[in-house]
Design a protein around this motif. Structure first.
Motif, mmCIF file in Angstrom:
data_model
loop_
_atom_site.group_PDB
_atom_site.id
_atom_site.type_symbol
_atom_site.label_atom_id
_atom_site.label_comp_id
_atom_site.label_asym_id
_atom_site.label_seq_id
_atom_site.Cartn_x
_atom_site.Cartn_y
_atom_site.Cartn_z
ATOM 1 N N LYS A 138 -2.478 20.161 2.256
ATOM 2 C CA LYS A 138 -2.895 18.761 2.323
ATOM 3 C C LYS A 138 -1.934 17.863 1.549
ATOM 4 N N ASN A 139 -1.361 18.396 0.455
ATOM 5 C CA ASN A 139 -0.360 17.639 -0.285
ATOM 6 C C ASN A 139 0.883 17.394 0.562
ATOM 7 N N TYR A 140 1.328 18.436 1.265
ATOM 8 C CA TYR A 140 2.511 18.303 2.113
ATOM 9 C C TYR A 140 2.242 17.349 3.285
ATOM 10 N N LEU A 141 1.016 17.377 3.794
ATOM 11 C CA LEU A 141 0.654 16.445 4.868
ATOM 12 C C LEU A 141 0.674 15.007 4.354
ATOM 13 N N GLY A 142 0.205 14.803 3.130
ATOM 14 C CA GLY A 142 0.223 13.468 2.538
ATOM 15 C C GLY A 142 1.644 12.947 2.357
ATOM 16 N N MET A 143 2.537 13.814 1.879
ATOM 17 C CA MET A 143 3.937 13.424 1.713
ATOM 18 C C MET A 143 4.580 13.094 3.056
ATOM 19 N N SER A 144 4.286 13.927 4.058
ATOM 20 C CA SER A 144 4.848 13.701 5.394
ATOM 21 C C SER A 144 4.332 12.399 5.989
ATOM 22 N N ALA A 145 3.037 12.118 5.765
ATOM 23 C CA ALA A 145 2.442 10.889 6.285
ATOM 24 C C ALA A 145 3.079 9.660 5.640
ATOM 25 N N PRO A 176 0.819 -1.230 0.000
ATOM 26 C CA PRO A 176 0.000 0.000 0.000
ATOM 27 C C PRO A 176 0.844 1.268 0.000
ATOM 28 N N LEU A 177 1.999 1.237 0.688
ATOM 29 C CA LEU A 177 2.888 2.404 0.686
ATOM 30 C C LEU A 177 3.498 2.613 -0.700
ATOM 31 N N ILE A 178 3.805 1.519 -1.388
ATOM 32 C CA ILE A 178 4.351 1.631 -2.738
ATOM 33 C C ILE A 178 3.318 2.253 -3.666
ATOM 34 N N LEU A 179 2.062 1.854 -3.510
ATOM 35 C CA LEU A 179 0.978 2.438 -4.303
ATOM 36 C C LEU A 179 0.867 3.938 -4.044
ATOM 37 N N LEU A 180 0.855 4.317 -2.769
ATOM 38 C CA LEU A 180 0.756 5.732 -2.417
ATOM 39 C C LEU A 180 1.988 6.507 -2.878
ATOM 40 N N VAL A 205 6.189 9.429 4.426
ATOM 41 C CA VAL A 205 7.539 9.289 4.995
ATOM 42 C C VAL A 205 7.459 8.701 6.402
ATOM 43 N N LEU A 206 6.501 9.181 7.187
ATOM 44 C CA LEU A 206 6.327 8.687 8.554
ATOM 45 C C LEU A 206 6.032 7.191 8.560
ATOM 46 N N ASN A 207 5.172 6.745 7.652
ATOM 47 C CA ASN A 207 4.824 5.320 7.603
ATOM 48 C C ASN A 207 5.998 4.464 7.170
ATOM 49 N N VAL A 208 6.834 4.975 6.280
ATOM 50 C CA VAL A 208 8.034 4.242 5.875
ATOM 51 C C VAL A 208 8.973 4.067 7.065
ATOM 52 N N ILE A 209 9.118 5.133 7.864
ATOM 53 C CA ILE A 209 9.981 5.075 9.055
ATOM 54 C C ILE A 209 9.421 4.071 10.063
ATOM 55 N N VAL A 210 8.110 4.124 10.276
ATOM 56 C CA VAL A 210 7.473 3.205 11.224
ATOM 57 C C VAL A 210 7.626 1.765 10.746
ATOM 58 N N TYR A 211 7.434 1.546 9.449
ATOM 59 C CA TYR A 211 7.583 0.188 8.891
ATOM 60 C C TYR A 211 8.997 -0.335 9.077
ATOM 61 N N LEU A 228 -0.591 2.944 9.484
ATOM 62 C CA LEU A 228 -1.123 2.834 8.132
ATOM 63 C C LEU A 228 -2.635 3.028 8.120
ATOM 64 N N VAL A 229 -3.328 2.356 9.035
ATOM 65 C CA VAL A 229 -4.788 2.484 9.092
ATOM 66 C C VAL A 229 -5.192 3.928 9.385
ATOM 67 N N SER A 230 -4.486 4.581 10.307
ATOM 68 C CA SER A 230 -4.792 5.979 10.633
ATOM 69 C C SER A 230 -4.570 6.878 9.427
ATOM 70 N N THR A 231 -3.470 6.646 8.710
ATOM 71 C CA THR A 231 -3.152 7.451 7.532
ATOM 72 C C THR A 231 -4.205 7.279 6.448
ATOM 73 N N LEU A 232 -4.593 6.035 6.188
ATOM 74 C CA LEU A 232 -5.591 5.774 5.154
ATOM 75 C C LEU A 232 -6.951 6.336 5.540
ATOM 76 N N PHE A 233 -7.265 6.328 6.835
ATOM 77 C CA PHE A 233 -8.560 6.836 7.295
ATOM 78 C C PHE A 233 -8.658 8.339 7.070
ATOM 79 N N VAL A 234 -7.626 9.092 7.487
ATOM 80 C CA VAL A 234 -7.677 10.548 7.307
ATOM 81 C C VAL A 234 -7.568 10.911 5.827
#
Length: 203
Positions: A52-59, A18-22, A61-67, A78-84
């Motif tokens: 909102k674009n910058y928030l998406g990019m930051s989210a 899913p991160l690769i898709l995003l 990067v954050l998920n990659v770090i968490v992964y 990931l679920v929180s990011t996809l929900f918002v």
């Protein structure tokens, strides 16, 4: 290579798909930012990214770090990011693309990019996701449903250990298999890694 072989090779990395898709959408947004213009229905407009674009990019990067470093928390981030993202609070693509869904007189608009990532995540975690959905609407589970859920949870934990052990030498993996202190998921991960190395040597 057979379809099952491809599936087995991709299985340890399925949670990052899913991160690769995003990432594809984010890279397109970054390219659009660099160009400075965007084509909409044949007309070219100047492009200025929103917060909102910058928030998406930051989210992303954050998920990659968490992964990479905090894998046990990845599913929650990931679920929180996809929900918002689903409700357009953050945007991964260059422009917002929404689809309307009506429930009688009430309608909501959902962000297409996040919806696609949610559908992909659901398909990758089909048995476990179904267990949670059914459990939400029902107070009881059949033995078959419970077995599928337990297997999906076991496989998910094995993937975490596979990533942790992937650089271990054969001696360390064998020691894990022989030691009693390791959980079954860790032993299965070690067994799979050893089997994978043996298959590579044969091929």
């Amino acid at each position: 290579m057979t379809l099952s072989g491809i599936k087995n090779r991709l299985n340890p990395y399925k949670q990052i798909l899913p991160l690769i898709l995003l990432s594809g959408f984010v890279l397109d947004a970054i390219l659009t930012m660099v160009i400075g213009t965007i084509d909409v229905s044949g007309e070219v407009f100047e492009y200025t990214p929103s917060y909102k674009n910058y928030l998406g990019m930051s989210a992303l990067v954050l998920n990659v770090i968490v992964y990479r470093y905090f894998r046990s928390f990845y599913k929650y981030s990931l679920v929180s990011t996809l929900f918002v993202g689903l409700f357009g609070i953050i945007i991964f693509s260059a422009v917002s693309t929404k689809i309307g869904i009506n429930f009688g007189r009430v309608g909501i608009k959902l962000e297409v990019t996040s919806l696609l990532a949610i559908l992909l995540t659901y398909m990758l975690n089909f048995d476990r996701a179904n267990f949670y959905v059914i459990n939400f609407f029902s107070s009881s589970q059949t033995p078959e449903q419970l077995e599928k859920y337990q297997k999906a949870k076991f496989d998910e934990e094995v993937e975490v250990f596979r990533e942790k052990f992937r650089l271990y030498p054969d001696e360390s993996l064998i020691a894990i298999l022989e030691a009693s202190k390791f959980v079954p998921e860790a032993k299965e991960a070690a067994r799979q890694l050893l089997a994978s190395k043996i298959n590579k040597e044969k091929s």
